[in-house]
Design an enzyme around this catalytic site. Structure first.
Site, PDB file in Angstrom:
ATOM      1  N   LYS A 192       0.477   1.539  -2.573  1.00 15.21           N
ATOM      2  CA  LYS A 192      -0.966   1.757  -2.720  1.00 15.21           C
ATOM      3  C   LYS A 192      -1.424   1.385  -4.125  1.00 15.21           C
ATOM      4  O   LYS A 192      -2.587   0.999  -4.322  1.00 15.21           O
ATOM      5  CB  LYS A 192      -1.339   3.195  -2.347  1.00 15.21           C
ATOM      6  N   THR A 249      -7.410   5.950  -4.441  1.00 18.94           N
ATOM      7  CA  THR A 249      -7.221   5.044  -5.573  1.00 18.94           C
ATOM      8  C   THR A 249      -7.934   3.702  -5.407  1.00 18.94           C
ATOM      9  O   THR A 249      -8.084   2.973  -6.385  1.00 18.94           O
ATOM     10  CB  THR A 249      -5.728   4.790  -5.831  1.00 18.94           C
TER      11      THR A 249
END
Length: 338
Positions: A192, A249
């Site tokens: 990620k 994020t």
């Protein structure tokens, strides 16, 4: 009433400091090891870490020290909270210090650049008699330090260990779920970061919200493909340490990786910017995807941009020129569907 457990937090950055504050809130005796004497003094004297968490006054009870031996002495659990690429060095220094059987929780997100190993694999190599776990999930250090509600995953190959650690590390506003899919939790957290750089670059280049939504969605498909090649469970990657962390994020400048990508997209200098783990992970993630025959064009594009092999405009053009396929074909995404 049983005596409080001692938690040793190794790393005096934003995340290590936030976790130390959380361990105090959880009722644990907490030692924090940091290399920087100024950070140690500030934590002990003013309950502040102005370098990494400015304007946040922390809970009383964190005992900061520059001595690694002092930090881990008598510890019931150790949290390793240094950057992923520095983790091997820290674990090597623990090899002749950490008593057998004391659980080690890895709190960084990344894949070792040189070897392609997950952090738990490095730990197993260097600390063969140490129970290994990982903590990951959607969590900004500033939120955690302030005691804002946060949920994460604690994973270990031993489900009972994961469950006991989740109970030990949970605090009133810090909820830990347990998982026995250690690989899935680590892969989700590492990849990620790479995708957050891509999301930031799309935003910084002014390509629009539609493009960013498409990138995050297709990026998650790549995360699941690569995760499956590692042996991760699909359900894990749909959870906090995969999809949850990706959502957090890929949409906030609080994320160092998103902020790094934002600067890339705007054409700003990256010199002196805070560490972005995704920048270190992108190259090895792209290599692993190629070696495993996994179609991961976004991860590949981030790697090429970071190595100066393509501009953002060129990378976007390459992604848009890929052959049209059904979403079902795209989801399959192994080496036969490039």
């Amino acid at each position: 009433m049983s005596a409080p457990k001692k938690i040793a937090v190794l790393g005096g950055g934003a995340w290590g400091t936030a976790l130390a504050a959380t361990m105090v809130r959880a009722g644990n005796a907490t030692a924090l090891w940091a290399r920087d004497a100024e950070i140690v003094a500030s934590l002990n004297q003013r309950r502040e870490n102005p370098r990494y968490l400015p304007d946040i006054v922390l809970e009383a009870g964190i005992k900061a020290t520059k001595s690694l031996d002092e930090a881990i002495d008598g510890a019931d659990c150790v949290l390793a909270v240094v950057p992923a690429q520095a983790m091997r060095g820290l674990l090597a220094s623990l090899a002749d210090r950490l008593p057998s059987g004391v659980p080690l929780v890895l709190c960084a997100k990344g894949i070792e650049r040189e070897s392609g190993l997950l952090l738990s694999q490095i730990a197993a190599e260097l600390l063969p008699h140490t129970p290994i776990a990982a903590l990951s999930g959607p969590s900004f250090a500033t939120d955690v330090a302030r005691g804002l509600p946060t949920a994460v995953t604690v994973a270990a190959a031993d489900a009972q260990l994961a469950s006991s650690l989740a109970l030990l590390l949970s605090a009133p506003a810090f909820r830990c779920y347990s998982s026995a899919d250690l690989t899935g939790v680590e892969v989700g957290g590492a990849l990620k970061n790479v995708l957050a750089i891509a999301a930031g670059a799309v935003s910084g280049a002014g390509l629009g919200a539609s493009a960013q939504a498409a990138m995050v969605t297709r990026g998650f498909v790549e995360l699941r493909r690569v995760g499956a090649a590692f042996g991760a469970e699909a359900e894990t990657l749909m959870g906090l340490s995969g999809l949850g962390d990706l959502i957090l994020t890929c949409g906030s400048a609080q994320s160092r990786n998103f902020s790094y990508g934002l600067a890339l997209g705007r054409g700003e200098s990256l010199e002196g910017r805070p560490l972005a783990e995704g920048a270190s992970t992108a190259g090895i993630a792209a290599r692993i995807a190629r070696e495993k025959g996994v179609d991961a064009p976004i991860i590949e594009a981030v790697d090429r941009i970071l190595r100066g092999k393509a501009s953002i405009a060129e990378a976007v053009a390459a992604l848009l020129s890929r052959p049209l396929k059904s979403e079902q074909e795209q989801r399959q995404g192994n080496g036969d569907h490039r």
